[in-house]
Design an enzyme around this catalytic site. Structure first.
Site, PDB file in Angstrom:
ATOM      1  N   ARG A  33       0.849  -1.189   0.000  1.00  0.00           N
ATOM      2  CA  ARG A  33       0.000   0.000   0.000  1.00  0.00           C
ATOM      3  C   ARG A  33       0.888   1.243   0.000  1.00  0.00           C
ATOM      4  NH1 ARG A  33      -3.761  -2.660  -1.450  1.00  0.00           N
ATOM      5  NH2 ARG A  33      -5.795  -2.881  -0.445  1.00  0.00           N
ATOM      6  N   GLU A  48      -3.841   7.205  -4.999  1.00  0.00           N
ATOM      7  CA  GLU A  48      -4.230   6.604  -6.276  1.00  0.00           C
ATOM      8  C   GLU A  48      -5.608   7.107  -6.702  1.00  0.00           C
ATOM      9  OE1 GLU A  48      -4.088   2.381  -5.694  1.00  0.00           O
ATOM     10  OE2 GLU A  48      -2.049   2.478  -4.913  1.00  0.00           O
ATOM     11  N   HIS A  70      -1.249  -0.211  -9.718  1.00  0.00           N
ATOM     12  CA  HIS A  70      -1.942  -1.103  -8.772  1.00  0.00           C
ATOM     13  C   HIS A  70      -2.465  -2.375  -9.469  1.00  0.00           C
ATOM     14  CE1 HIS A  70      -4.062  -1.119  -4.622  1.00  0.00           C
ATOM     15  NE2 HIS A  70      -3.945  -2.358  -5.065  1.00  0.00           N
TER      16      HIS A  70
HETATM   17  C1  DGY Z   1      -6.084  -6.042  -2.437  1.00  0.00           C
HETATM   18  O1  DGY Z   1      -6.702  -7.104  -2.561  1.00  0.00           O
HETATM   19  O2  DGY Z   1      -5.931  -5.490  -1.349  1.00  0.00           O
HETATM   20  C2  DGY Z   1      -5.536  -5.441  -3.683  1.00  0.00           C
HETATM   21  O3  DGY Z   1      -4.741  -4.348  -3.401  1.00  0.00           O
HETATM   22  C3  DGY Z   1      -6.653  -5.043  -4.619  1.00  0.00           C
HETATM   23  O4  DGY Z   1      -7.595  -4.334  -3.920  1.00  0.00           O
END
Ligand code: DGY
Length: 321
Positions: free
Chosen positions: A240, A269, A287
């Site tokens: 993240r 994002e 992402h």
């Molecule tokens: C997650 O599953 O957390 C990925 O980042 C996609 O949302």
């Protein structure tokens, strides 16, 4: 006759997942795949019993408070649940689930892509070719950093971190890791455990961030942490954006303290800091960690398994609140 539960589906999901939803529930699909405002979400949820959501919806305490009382469950199509205020959901009596396990392979694959792309200057090379600017080859042209045999530090040795370690071993990388708990020896598979980042970071010629975004990990990777890395380290983040202090990593990429970074996630994002794209030593993706057909189907089915359990009166396997 029993009515099928009404399920608000916040984003467009893979066809097989939407087909199963249409078979078993009364879904309200988002055919335009447009982000709902809080008010739109509230309106779509009138009379609905469940929401299938993704990390692009923010379920703050305020948003949760505005949901109609009919909503009993939020089944997330994501492993990360940092977009949900879990305490507020508990308080409101809303069950929240996620989709662990099924995206470990895809995300670890992408982590290797970030490692290789950053180390071997893949973006720069691509840009050169696509821009029609490649005019010669020489023995010293666009040299990168060899991955094979290097030390890889992994921060967060959950399921994704463990698969990344496995894939990295195929490149003869030596695995070091920091995790809240040390893994059992069979899972550790020879990886060297560090009980603190202070001990891990100076060893990490490559560093892969795999920890969740929590209040404890926000801006975890800051200027002080970066200073602890060996000079010229390569850093990748497929977890993240919030766990990285973006000012600090941009400064370190400029100075060369960090030789290159491979990034798939960002703080705001889909708006990313322009510096990331301006710097030559970044390899950037939007992402895409879990973005394979196989994994997105599996995530959807896992979210629906959780939903099925709730409506059958069973405890869902992946309950987080
Ligand atoms: C997650 O599953 O957390 C990925 O980042 C996609 O949302």
């Amino acid at each position: 006759m029993n009515r099928k539960p009404v399920v608000v589906v916040t984003r467009k999901l893979p066809p097989a997942v939407e087909q199963r939803l249409a078979r078993d529930y009364a879904p309200r699909f988002n055919t335009e795949d447009r982000l709902y405002t809080t008010e739109e979400l509230r309106q779509h949820c009138e009379g609905a019993q469940a929401i299938v959501a993704t990390h692009t919806e923010k379920f703050s305490a305020d948003v949760l408070a505005r949901l109609p009382d009919s909503v009993r469950v939020i089944a997330n199509f994501s492993v990360g649940v940092d977009h949900c205020d879990l305490a507020a959901a508990r308080e409101r009596g809303i069950v929240v689930t996620n989709t662990p396990d099924v995206l470990a392979d895809a995300t670890a694959e992408l982590t290797m892509l970030l490692i290789l792309g950053a180390a071997r200057r893949a973006s720069e090379g691509e840009r050169l070719i696509r821009g029609g600017r490649w005019d010669s080859w020489s023995p010293t042209f666009m040299l990168g950093t060899q991955v094979t045999g290097k030390r890889l530090g992994i921060v967060g040795m959950g399921r994704i971190g463990q698969v990344t370690a496995k894939r990295a071993r195929a490149f003869d990388m030596q695995i070091h890791y920091h995790n809240r708990r040390r893994l059992d020896p069979e899972l550790e598979a020879g990886a060297v455990y560090h009980d603190s980042l202070d001990s891990l970071l100076p060893q990490s010629e490559f560093l892969a961030l795999h920890c969740p975004n929590t209040p404890d990990t926000r801006d975890l990777f800051n200027a002080d942490r970066i200073a602890q890395l060996p000079d010229g380290a390569i850093v990748v983040n497929s977890a993240r954006g919030n766990i990285v202090d973006e000012d600090a990593i941009i400064a370190a990429l400029r100075s060369g303290k960090i030789r290159a970074a491979g990034l798939d996630v960002y703080k705001k994002e889909p708006r990313i800091r322009p510096e990331f794209a301006e710097l030559a030593n970044t390899f950037l993706l939007p992402h895409l960690g879990s973005a394979t057909h196989e994994t997105r189907d599996a995530m959807g089915f896992r979210a629906l398994d959780n939903l099925d359990a709730v409506f059958a009166g069973r405890e869902p396997g992946d309950r987080v609140a």
